[in-house]
Structure formats: structure tokens, C-alpha cells
Design an enzyme around this catalytic site. Structure first.
Site, PDB file in Angstrom:
ATOM      1  CB  THR A 120       7.386   3.679  -4.820  1.00  0.00           C
ATOM      2  OG1 THR A 120       7.771   2.311  -4.689  1.00  0.00           O
ATOM      3  CG2 THR A 120       8.522   4.450  -5.480  1.00  0.00           C
TER       4      THR A 120
ATOM      5  NE  ARG B  61       6.222   2.523  -9.248  1.00  0.00           N
ATOM      6  CZ  ARG B  61       6.135   1.634  -8.268  1.00  0.00           C
ATOM      7  NH1 ARG B  61       5.016   0.980  -8.053  1.00  0.00           N
ATOM      8  NH2 ARG B  61       7.162   1.394  -7.490  1.00  0.00           N
TER       9      ARG B  61
HETATM   10  C1  NCD Z   1       7.744  -3.302  -6.270  1.00  0.00           C
HETATM   11  C2  NCD Z   1       7.578  -2.743  -7.668  1.00  0.00           C
HETATM   12  O1  NCD Z   1       6.737  -1.872  -7.907  1.00  0.00           O
HETATM   13  O2  NCD Z   1       8.356  -3.149  -8.513  1.00  0.00           O
HETATM   14  N1  NCD Z   1       7.016  -2.570  -5.323  1.00  0.00           N
HETATM   15  C3  NCD Z   1       7.614  -1.505  -4.710  1.00  0.00           C
HETATM   16  O3  NCD Z   1       7.940  -0.524  -5.334  1.00  0.00           O
HETATM   17  N2  NCD Z   1       7.876  -1.619  -3.408  1.00  0.00           N
HETATM   18  C4  NCD Z   1       7.489  -4.758  -6.179  1.00  0.00           C
HETATM   19  C5  NCD Z   1       6.183  -5.308  -6.660  1.00  0.00           C
HETATM   20  O4  NCD Z   1       5.290  -4.589  -7.081  1.00  0.00           O
HETATM   21  O5  NCD Z   1       6.052  -6.533  -6.583  1.00  0.00           O
END
Ligand code: NCD
Length: 360
Positions: A92, A141
Site C-alpha cells: 500500500t 494508515r
Molecule cells: C492488507 C491490510 O493491510 O489490511 N494488506 C494490504 O494492504 N494489501 C491485508 C493484510 O495485511 O492481511
């Protein structure tokens, strides 16, 4: 039902605002009929989704040539983005960073509260406000549910509101992951009548997986999508999601049997156990191996079905499956960069230029 007016929303305390039903406050995150902040999957209608998907595909094709890439990089070269990622992230983070580079945005980042003034006792709220002094967009995030919404609430009450994109908020939502998941479904089913009438099977930690939640919300935009939720008893999909499915008349079943349901799926969406959210190490008692996709199981999967995973994976998908033509997760990951670029282009009012450019 009494509708809450914008002026009234503006006066609510954070606690009252947070407990206001989502549909009543979505307009707080819009400006001039456009999304200003991207926080929840529920903000996306079908026309908006398809506008973003079309833009993503155009960006992909324009970026193939040096001239095209040089042009794309002029679009937002006057804007700055802050990537504030204080929960672990690989794709991400990197895909947002790459998407920013594609559009010429200048990027700064903070990747841990241990390297920001939060270590000195600054509140996350003051930290966010500080970013707004330097950036036009904050992609964040955060481990705390609701933190992206709270940041948008705070900044929209200041004289320098800057856009917020939610790159994952605790166990709650991950709307841009849902966008890239939908884009992947959209492309994969393009010559098979689209996403309507398809059966999507989601497997694993459905209780704490935010990608599963956000994707379910987006699937509401398509007709007669059937959902099969396969999970261990303790990790079953939440009651709020079931209430959402019932309210929107979306057919779904729950099961703990991966093999039995595999033959019904047009897309299988695997997920890892989210043990970082354990309270008491409870994941160690769960036999997650029953929720792993093994190569020998693929004889039961439709020839034209697709296998997806938001990644990172542990053992949910045998690595031997990577070379199966139905394995879509690496392409899905790359789709994230194009769709995130398209989302940012839309949010800064540049997507029409992109769509026109490709038409020439
Ligand atoms: C996901 C998340 O961070 O929620 N990862 C991501 O962003 N591709 C899935 C995960 O961490 O399992």
C-alpha cells in the site's frame, strides 16, 4: 427519517459526529459534488467506480511511453503528499508512493510513531494538523479504527483542510484496497458480463480482515453478486456486515468448508490470519490450515475463475499456484498503483484531462 443538514454536522462534537450513521455524514467529506476525503467504501457509487477504473486503464496505457509518462508527471507537479503510515505496510505504501510519482506529486513520509514527535508526547491529532502545514494530501494508515475519519473531521474544521485518503484504519476499513480488488474483478470479468451475477468466495479471517469488509461494501454496486464467506468459527464475518448484506438484499452463505464451496466460485479471495489484533494470543488455537488453498484443490475450481489475495500471504496459497493462469494476486497488487493514481487524479480534478488525452 430526518436528514442532518451540513451546518448541523459542522457543529457536532467528534463523539457525536463519530456516532452519526455513515449515510448522514458522507456529504461532510465531499466538496463541489466530488469526494474531498476518501475514507470509506460506502463513498463510491457504480458510476464513480467505473470512472476511476477507466481512468486507471488510461493511465496505464499513457504511461507506456516516455512522452506519456512525462505528460502524466506534469498533472500534479504543483502538489505535495504526506504518506503517514504508522502500521506495517509494503504494497500500500509503495504503490501510493509510485502512484504519486506517476502524477508528479512530491512525496514525504513518516513510517512510525517512533520517528515522529508522537514519541515526545505529541497527540496524533496535532501530528496530523502539522502535516497539513506542508502537504495538500495526507495518505494515512493507522492502527486505530476511526483515526482517518477523525483526521478528516479535524482538518475540515480548520482553515487549511487538506485531503485525507484512508490507507487502512485498524480492523475497520481499507477502501483503496477494495478499489483495486474491484478493478481486478472488473477487468477479469469484462468479457463475461461484468461483475453482475458472479459468486465471490472470501476465505480466512473475515472477522478482523478490513479488506474483506471494504470489498463487501463495494460489491453492493453490482447486481445479484452472491457471497460465500468461509472462515473458522471464531473468525466469522461480523454481524454488522451481515446486517448490511440483508439490508441490501445481497445473497450470502457462511461455511467452514473451503473444498466444498470451491466449485461455486467465480473469484476466490484468500486472506491471512490477522493475529496482530489478538487480545490473548487466541489465534494459536485455531487450525488455519483448513483455510489454505492447495494446488490439488484446484481441480474443483472453475476453469475461468480467479484467485485473489490482498497480500501479504503466509501459507494461505501454495506458492506452486503462482503459475496457474487463474492466479491473479500479483496482477491485483500491480493494479493498486494504477487505481490509486486514478483516485488521486479524480480527487484533484485531473481525471477528465487524462481521459481526453487518451482519446486523441
Ligand atoms: C492488507 C491490510 O493491510 O489490511 N494488506 C494490504 O494492504 N494489501 C491485508 C493484510 O495485511 O492481511
Amino acid at each position: 427519517m430526518i436528514k442532518i443538514k451540513s451546518e448541523e454536522l459542522n457543529k457536532l462534537s467528534w463523539e457525536d459526529f463519530y456516532s452519526t450513521p455513515l449515510k448522514d455524514k458522507l456529504k461532510f467529506f465531499e466538496k463541489d459534488g466530488q469526494l474531498f476525503d476518501c475514507l470509506f467504501s460506502e463513498q463510491f457509487s457504480k458510476p464513480l467506480l467505473e470512472r476511476i477504473f477507466e481512468t486507471a486503464s488510461r493511465i496505464l496505457s499513457i504511461a507506456k511511453s516516455k512522452g506519456g509518462m512525462d505528460w502524466l508527471q506534469t498533472l500534479l507537479s504543483h502538489k505535495r503528499a504526506m504518506l503517514y503510515f504508522v502500521q506495517p505496510s509494503t504494497r500500500t505504501f509503495v504503490s501510493f508512493q509510485s502512484a504519486c510519482y506517476i502524477l508528479g506529486l512530491k512525496v514525504s513520509d513518516i513510517r512510525s510513531t517512533s520517528t515522529s514527535s508522537e514519541l515526545k508526547g505529541e497527540s496524533p491529532e496535532d501530528t496530523i494538523r502539522t502535516f497539513s502545514s506542508y502537504a495538500d494530501l495526507i495518505v494515512m494508515r493507522h492502527f486505530q479504527e476511526g483515526m482517518a475519519e477523525k483526521s478528516a473531521y479535524l482538518l475540515n474544521h480548520t482553515k487549511r483542510p487538506v485531503r485525507i485518503i484512508n490507507g487502512g484504519s485498524g480492523k475497520d476499513q481499507h477502501p483503496t484496497q477494495a478499489l483495486l480488488d474491484m478493478y481486478t474483478l472488473f477487468l477479469s470479468f469484462a468479457d463475461r458480463g461484468g461483475i453482475d451475477n458472479k459468486t465471490i468466495m472470501m476465505v480466512g479471517d473475515l472477522k478482523r480482515g478490513r479488506t474483506v469488509r471494504s470489498l463487501t461494501f463495494l460489491l453492493k454496486n453490482y447486481k445479484n453478486v452472491k457471497l460465500i464467506y468461509v472462515a473458522p468459527e471464531y473468525l466469522k464475518i461480523g454481524d454488522d456486515i451481515k446486517a448490511f448484506l440483508k439490508k441490501n438484499k445481497m445473497p450470502f452463505v457462511e461455511s467452514d468448508n473451503l473444498v466444498k464451496n470451491l466449485k461455486l466460485a467465480d473469484a476466490v479471495y484468500m486472506t491471512r490470519i490477522q493475529d496482530e489484533y489478538d487480545i490473548n494470543n487466541e489465534s494459536k488455537d485455531i487450525d488455519y490450515s483448513k483455510f489454505h488453498l492447495k494446488k490439488e484443490m484446484l481441480v474443483n475450481l472453475k476453469k475461468n475463475a480467479i484467485i485473489m489475495h490482498p497480500l501479504p500471504r503466509r501459507a494461505e496459497i501454495d506458492i506452486e499456484i503462482d503459475n496457474d493462469p487463474r492466479a491473479m494476486y500479483w496482477r491485483q497488487e500491480r493494479n493498486g498503483m494504477w487505481v490509486r493514481a486514478a483516485l488521486m487524479a479524480y480527487m484533484f480534478g485531473k481525471d477528465t484531462e487524462i481521459l481526453k488525452f487518451a482519446n486523441q
